[in-house]
Motif scaffolding. Structure first.
Motif, PDB file in Angstrom:
ATOM      1  N   TYR A  81       0.841  -1.184   0.000  1.00 56.51           N
ATOM      2  CA  TYR A  81       0.000   0.000   0.000  1.00 56.51           C
ATOM      3  C   TYR A  81       0.886   1.248   0.000  1.00 56.51           C
ATOM      4  O   TYR A  81       1.979   1.244   0.570  1.00 56.51           O
ATOM      5  CB  TYR A  81      -0.905   0.044   1.236  1.00 56.51           C
ATOM      6  CG  TYR A  81      -2.017  -0.980   1.212  1.00 56.51           C
ATOM      7  CD1 TYR A  81      -1.779  -2.311   1.539  1.00 56.51           C
ATOM      8  CD2 TYR A  81      -3.313  -0.612   0.835  1.00 56.51           C
ATOM      9  CE1 TYR A  81      -2.801  -3.246   1.492  1.00 56.51           C
ATOM     10  CE2 TYR A  81      -4.334  -1.546   0.790  1.00 56.51           C
ATOM     11  CZ  TYR A  81      -4.060  -2.857   1.118  1.00 56.51           C
ATOM     12  OH  TYR A  81      -5.080  -3.782   1.075  1.00 56.51           O
TER      13      TYR A  81
ATOM     14  N   GLN B 151       0.854   5.218   1.213  1.00 51.02           N
ATOM     15  CA  GLN B 151       0.138   6.190   2.047  1.00 51.02           C
ATOM     16  C   GLN B 151       0.785   7.553   1.894  1.00 51.02           C
ATOM     17  O   GLN B 151       1.882   7.802   2.414  1.00 51.02           O
ATOM     18  CB  GLN B 151       0.126   5.764   3.512  1.00 51.02           C
ATOM     19  CG  GLN B 151      -0.743   6.662   4.380  1.00 51.02           C
ATOM     20  CD  GLN B 151      -0.830   6.188   5.819  1.00 51.02           C
ATOM     21  OE1 GLN B 151      -0.060   5.344   6.271  1.00 51.02           O
ATOM     22  NE2 GLN B 151      -1.794   6.715   6.554  1.00 51.02           N
TER      23      GLN B 151
ATOM     24  N   PRO C 241      -4.175   4.753   3.231  1.00 51.65           N
ATOM     25  CA  PRO C 241      -3.369   3.893   2.352  1.00 51.65           C
ATOM     26  C   PRO C 241      -4.129   3.525   1.083  1.00 51.65           C
ATOM     27  O   PRO C 241      -5.345   3.321   1.118  1.00 51.65           O
ATOM     28  CB  PRO C 241      -3.110   2.657   3.214  1.00 51.65           C
ATOM     29  CG  PRO C 241      -3.271   3.122   4.627  1.00 51.65           C
ATOM     30  CD  PRO C 241      -4.348   4.160   4.573  1.00 51.65           C
TER      31      PRO C 241
END
Lengths: 112, 114
Positions: A35, A37, A43
């Motif tokens: 992910y 972020q 995220p």
């Protein structure tokens, strides 16, 4: 038992360079997800790998790629870095192909 | 495409106050719902999750959330907050079939005043 580990913790790169981020899942976990972020946002899903195969891909350009190794660790590669790639990159693992419950501390990437 | 909305960007409460953080999702099919917490300087941790069954889900540290299907909501609650609850809270959704992608909301920053 160690949690999800990621390396490096921080990284500074310049535009156009390439970067490789690494993730080691919790022992016994076969699924790894990545992910991104960005500061001030939640995220965003990049990839999921399960049993060394790509099982899902988010809305990211082809500059982003990943792979999973036989020991279930994973690498995320980003080519031709842009300033907008500056973010915290999170890795998460789970035992089976399910939603991740264990996230790593992340790698903070700064692109200058 | 699924999406998650967290309308409270920053919530400030005094210790012992009750907490409710809103989360709404948009997806027409079956969903699994999650709340994650990110304490200052720490990594994301799962607070609680809903897959099926009792729509009132209890999580760690005294948190609970209620799934209301008709309202597409999954609000997080705690009857009495502590200073240590200061953190960023993220709601997330995953659709049930073939898509293991977690879609997160933008997060709610919770500040507890001693």
């Amino acid at each position: 038992d160690a949690g999800v580990t990621q390396s490096p913790t921080h990284l500074i790169k310049t535009r156009g360079q390439h970067v490789t981020l690494r993730c080691s899942p919790i022992s016994g976990h076969k699924s790894v997800s990545w992910y991104q972020q960005v500061l001030g946002q939640g995220p965003q899903f990049i990839f999921q790998y399960y049993e060394k195969e790509e099982r899902g891909r988010g809305n990211f350009p082809d500059r982003f790629s990943a792979r999973q190794f036989p020991n279930y660790s994973s690498e995320l590669n980003v080519n031709a870095l842009l300033l907008g790639d500056s973010a915290l990159y999170l890795c998460a693992s789970s035992y089976i192909r399910e939603s991740p419950s264990d996230f790593g501390p992340g790698t903070r990437l700064t692109v200058t | 495409a699924q999406s998650v909305s967290q309308h409270n960007h920053h919530v400030i409460l005094s210790e012992a106050a009750s907490l409710e953080l809103g989360c709404n999702y948009s997806y027409g099919g079956t969903v699994n719902l999650f709340w994650y917490v990110q304490y200052p300087g720490q990594h994301l941790q799962l607070l609680l999750k809903y897959f099926s069954g009792d729509p009132l889900v209890k999580g760690i540290k005294g948190f609970e959330a209620e799934f209301i299907k008709s309202k597409f909501s999954f609000n997080l609650r705690k009857p009495s907050v502590q200073w240590s609850d200061t953190a960023e809270y993220f709601c997330a959704v995953i659709s049930n079939f073939g898509n293991e992608k977690l879609t997160f909301g933008t997060g709610t920053r919770l500040t507890i005043i001693p």
